[in-house]
Motif scaffolding. Structure first.
Motif, PDB file in Angstrom:
ATOM      1  N   LEU A 135       0.803  -1.283   0.031  1.00  0.00           N
ATOM      2  CA  LEU A 135       0.085  -0.103   0.058  1.00  0.00           C
ATOM      3  C   LEU A 135       0.875   1.143   0.052  1.00  0.00           C
ATOM      4  N   MET A 136       2.204   1.257   0.432  1.00  0.00           N
ATOM      5  CA  MET A 136       3.046   2.375   0.379  1.00  0.00           C
ATOM      6  C   MET A 136       3.115   2.828  -1.177  1.00  0.00           C
ATOM      7  N   SER A 137       3.040   2.171  -2.115  1.00  0.00           N
ATOM      8  CA  SER A 137       3.161   2.565  -3.379  1.00  0.00           C
ATOM      9  C   SER A 137       1.930   3.589  -3.804  1.00  0.00           C
ATOM     10  N   TYR A 138       1.066   3.736  -3.082  1.00  0.00           N
ATOM     11  CA  TYR A 138      -0.056   4.764  -3.370  1.00  0.00           C
ATOM     12  C   TYR A 138       0.214   5.971  -2.716  1.00  0.00           C
ATOM     13  N   GLY A 139       1.371   5.986  -1.771  1.00  0.00           N
ATOM     14  CA  GLY A 139       1.807   7.209  -1.322  1.00  0.00           C
ATOM     15  C   GLY A 139       2.881   7.890  -1.993  1.00  0.00           C
ATOM     16  N   PRO A 140       3.281   9.208  -1.352  1.00  0.00           N
ATOM     17  CA  PRO A 140       4.317   9.919  -2.230  1.00  0.00           C
ATOM     18  C   PRO A 140       5.630   9.607  -2.018  1.00  0.00           C
ATOM     19  N   THR A 141       6.474  10.179  -2.688  1.00  0.00           N
ATOM     20  CA  THR A 141       8.034   9.638  -2.712  1.00  0.00           C
ATOM     21  C   THR A 141       8.548  10.200  -1.093  1.00  0.00           C
ATOM     22  N   ARG A 142       9.291   9.217  -0.257  1.00  0.00           N
ATOM     23  CA  ARG A 142       9.652   9.925   1.032  1.00  0.00           C
ATOM     24  C   ARG A 142      10.415  10.736   1.008  1.00  0.00           C
ATOM     25  N   ASP A 143      11.709  10.487   0.065  1.00  0.00           N
ATOM     26  CA  ASP A 143      12.823  11.199   0.083  1.00  0.00           C
ATOM     27  C   ASP A 143      12.938  11.644  -1.425  1.00  0.00           C
ATOM     28  N   ASN A 331       3.949   5.204   6.649  1.00  0.00           N
ATOM     29  CA  ASN A 331       2.651   4.655   7.129  1.00  0.00           C
ATOM     30  C   ASN A 331       1.289   5.120   6.986  1.00  0.00           C
ATOM     31  N   ARG A 332       1.553   6.543   6.792  1.00  0.00           N
ATOM     32  CA  ARG A 332       0.274   7.209   6.656  1.00  0.00           C
ATOM     33  C   ARG A 332      -0.521   7.006   5.459  1.00  0.00           C
ATOM     34  N   ILE A 333      -0.306   6.754   4.428  1.00  0.00           N
ATOM     35  CA  ILE A 333      -1.182   6.279   3.432  1.00  0.00           C
ATOM     36  C   ILE A 333      -1.847   4.891   3.670  1.00  0.00           C
ATOM     37  N   PRO A 334      -0.852   3.796   3.764  1.00  0.00           N
ATOM     38  CA  PRO A 334      -1.626   2.495   4.029  1.00  0.00           C
ATOM     39  C   PRO A 334      -2.728   2.692   5.436  1.00  0.00           C
ATOM     40  N   LEU A 335      -2.385   3.415   6.204  1.00  0.00           N
ATOM     41  CA  LEU A 335      -3.336   3.744   7.310  1.00  0.00           C
ATOM     42  C   LEU A 335      -4.490   4.388   6.828  1.00  0.00           C
ATOM     43  N   VAL A 361      -4.075  13.876   1.325  1.00  0.00           N
ATOM     44  CA  VAL A 361      -2.949  13.497   2.302  1.00  0.00           C
ATOM     45  C   VAL A 361      -1.707  13.433   1.667  1.00  0.00           C
ATOM     46  N   ALA A 362      -1.293  12.944   0.363  1.00  0.00           N
ATOM     47  CA  ALA A 362       0.038  12.593  -0.146  1.00  0.00           C
ATOM     48  C   ALA A 362       0.673  14.048  -0.175  1.00  0.00           C
ATOM     49  N   PHE A 363      -0.320  15.147  -0.647  1.00  0.00           N
ATOM     50  CA  PHE A 363       0.400  16.468  -1.067  1.00  0.00           C
ATOM     51  C   PHE A 363       0.755  17.146   0.174  1.00  0.00           C
ATOM     52  N   VAL A 364      -0.129  17.039   1.291  1.00  0.00           N
ATOM     53  CA  VAL A 364       0.233  17.570   2.524  1.00  0.00           C
ATOM     54  C   VAL A 364       1.386  17.029   3.133  1.00  0.00           C
ATOM     55  N   MET A 365       1.534  15.573   3.008  1.00  0.00           N
ATOM     56  CA  MET A 365       2.628  14.815   3.396  1.00  0.00           C
ATOM     57  C   MET A 365       4.153  15.592   2.740  1.00  0.00           C
ATOM     58  N   GLN A 366       4.122  15.770   1.432  1.00  0.00           N
ATOM     59  CA  GLN A 366       5.237  15.908   0.603  1.00  0.00           C
ATOM     60  C   GLN A 366       4.741  17.178  -0.405  1.00  0.00           C
ATOM     61  N   PRO A 367       4.737  18.423   0.134  1.00  0.00           N
ATOM     62  CA  PRO A 367       4.041  19.325  -0.875  1.00  0.00           C
ATOM     63  C   PRO A 367       5.074  19.963  -1.916  1.00  0.00           C
ATOM     64  N   GLU A 368       6.198  19.730  -1.689  1.00  0.00           N
ATOM     65  CA  GLU A 368       7.220  20.333  -2.690  1.00  0.00           C
ATOM     66  C   GLU A 368       7.311  19.243  -3.725  1.00  0.00           C
ATOM     67  N   ARG A 373       0.247  19.022  -7.604  1.00  0.00           N
ATOM     68  CA  ARG A 373      -1.284  18.464  -7.086  1.00  0.00           C
ATOM     69  C   ARG A 373      -2.022  19.418  -5.985  1.00  0.00           C
ATOM     70  N   ARG A 374      -1.476  20.280  -5.986  1.00  0.00           N
ATOM     71  CA  ARG A 374      -1.985  21.304  -4.863  1.00  0.00           C
ATOM     72  C   ARG A 374      -3.567  21.574  -5.124  1.00  0.00           C
ATOM     73  N   ASP A 375      -3.751  21.949  -6.115  1.00  0.00           N
ATOM     74  CA  ASP A 375      -4.955  22.399  -6.673  1.00  0.00           C
ATOM     75  C   ASP A 375      -6.273  21.305  -6.239  1.00  0.00           C
ATOM     76  N   GLU A 376      -5.640  19.958  -6.511  1.00  0.00           N
ATOM     77  CA  GLU A 376      -6.539  18.869  -5.839  1.00  0.00           C
ATOM     78  C   GLU A 376      -6.610  18.782  -4.655  1.00  0.00           C
ATOM     79  N   ALA A 377      -5.573  19.118  -3.869  1.00  0.00           N
ATOM     80  CA  ALA A 377      -5.593  19.071  -2.273  1.00  0.00           C
ATOM     81  C   ALA A 377      -6.674  20.384  -2.027  1.00  0.00           C
TER      82      ALA A 377
END
Length: 447
Positions: A135-143, A331-335, A361-368, A373-377
């Motif tokens: 499920l982590m694949s559905y989240g943003p790139t951590r680094d 872990n936030r996206i799987p959760l 949620v992904a944008f708020v995690m990694q806004p840069e 995707r800001r407009d969608e958020a």
């Protein structure tokens, strides 16, 4: 061309093997599986290659090499290489693994951390295919990864655990995504069970599978909180109609207090049986006629529902949302996915609402990283209910990013506070004393 596929779990190896069966990893002169053990205490955890039935997975590869054996006593999860040592390390690995001068292609999980990140650095000119991380694949790139690294990525293959939901990992590099259909993974796990000679069990009573995680070991919650979650898991199993539970600890978890688990299950009116720790959760799903699967927010819940069509229940997600104090935690996206699907099961437009929530949620995690995707958020936060905004987003992040729902102090208040902070403490003390007196007088209704 030699294809090196590096994995740290049986699930990762099975995902890669299913991708090969689906024709998603191309053609190679030789496929080499690079295994490593990332458990906190690897010496007490069964190696991937020694897991019952693993031969069915390993058969998709021409040979298997153990990265841990090469690096010992250093652990693969701690392995890093200085830039000046990269050429030497590549020569070492080519010689040790008999790669010669052949072109090498990498298939990697978790490219932001060792050992995958270090392998990508050592084989610095190799093309890279990203392998699903559940499920982590559905989240943003951590680094964030460099543009040069992004140019090496040929695409991502991922197990289609949430039908219709698109991955976001590394999407900033414009890569292509290739889903592995559920039937490939399901058929492979059947082969695993056959290779391990696991019989199909006729359970004597309605049985649920309860899956432990290693949340306390990762310091996400306390051991007491994790024990309380496990007790609630037994209660959830009872609600599914189970009178008997199979408890499967996470393979990377430390030893569980068996006596406490047995006592908790009995208090819930359940018989309990501990699953052989060498067996995967998916193997249990194949061999038992289960009434359902219970866990915290494990990827195995999505696997049970999507791959094996089993009812599921999640437990303790409220605690976990409060415990992930670093909002960027992967872990936030799987959760979020597990929690939202559980709370809104069967509702209209569930997938579209989940897609919009996941992007926000992904944008708020990694806004840069996900600035596009800001407009969608913003659009999502403008219409989301106050309950869901408080559940899935923190007020501090909303304020910091200036998103809908932000509670920003007035410009005058910010200027006054800034001015006071520049005043020496000795000079500011009388002002603070006066303000305290004013507040006390207002509280008493005087002036």
């Amino acid at each position: 061309m030699i294809q090196l596929t590096a994995v740290t779990t049986l699930f990762g190896a099975a995902s890669a093997a299913a991708a090969i069966d689906a024709g998603l990893l191309g053609e190679a002169d030789e496929r080499v599986l690079v295994i490593s053990n990332n458990a906190p205490i690897p010496e007490v955890v069964t190696s991937l290659a020694d897991t019952p039935g693993a031969d069915a997975i390993l058969s998709r590869f021409d040979r298997v090499v153990d990265l841990g054996a090469l690096l010992a006593p250093q652990r693969p999860s701690h392995w890093k290489v200085f830039a000046i040592d990269v050429p030497m390390q590549e020569r070492l690995m080519r010689g040790y693994w008999d790669l010669g001068d052949a072109e090498v292609e990498l298939v990697l999980e978790s490219v932001h951390v060792p050992p995958a990140a270090t392998l990508a650095r050592v084989f610095h000119s190799s093309r890279i295919t990203i392998l699903s991380e559940g499920l982590m694949s559905y989240g943003p790139t951590r680094d964030p990864q460099s543009h040069a690294f992004g140019q090496r990525i040929t695409g991502m293959v991922y197990l289609d655990l949430v039908e219709g939901l698109d991955p976001l990992l590394l999407s900033e590099h414009g890569i292509d995504y290739h889903p592995v259909a559920p039937q490939h993974f399901r058929a492979l796990m059947g082969e695993v069970c056959d290779a391990a000679q696991l019989p199909r069990v006729a359970d004597p009573a309605p049985t649920a599978l309860v899956l432990g995680q290693y949340l306390a070991a990762l310091r996400l919650i306390t051991p007491a909180q994790e024990s309380a979650m496990q007790v609630k898991m037994f209660e959830a199993a009872h609600e599914l109609g189970a009178t008997r539970v199979l408890f499967k600890p996470h393979p990377s978890a430390p030893s569980t207090n068996t006596a406490a688990l047995v006592e908790a299950a009995q208090r819930s009116g359940l018989e309990i049986e501990l699953v052989d720790p060498r067996l995967s959760a998916e193997a249990v799903m194949v061999t038992h006629d289960l009434v359902g699967v219970v866990a915290g927010f494990s990827t195995a819940l999505a696997t049970a529902e999507r791959i094996f069509d089993l009812p599921t229940r999640c437990v303790g997600t409220e605690v976990m949302f409060r415990s992930l104090t670093t909002y960027e935690n992967s872990n936030r996206i799987p959760l979020t996915i597990i929690d939202f699907r559980s709370r809104h099961r069967g509702e209209e437009d569930l997938l579209e609402r989940l897609r919009r929530l996941t992007v926000a949620v992904a944008f708020v995690m990694q806004p840069e990283t996900l600035s596009g995707r800001r407009d969608e958020a913003v659009a999502y936060l403008e219409q989301v209910s106050p309950e869901d905004r408080a559940r899935y987003f923190t007020q501090g992040r909303i304020n910091r990013l200036g998103l809908p729902g932000a509670q920003l102090k007035s410009a005058v208040s910010r200027m006054a506070r800034g001015a006071l902070e520049r005043v020496p403490a000795s000079a500011a003390q009388p002002t603070y004393q006066y303000l305290r007196k004013v507040r006390a007088s207002r509280a008493k209704g005087t002036t």
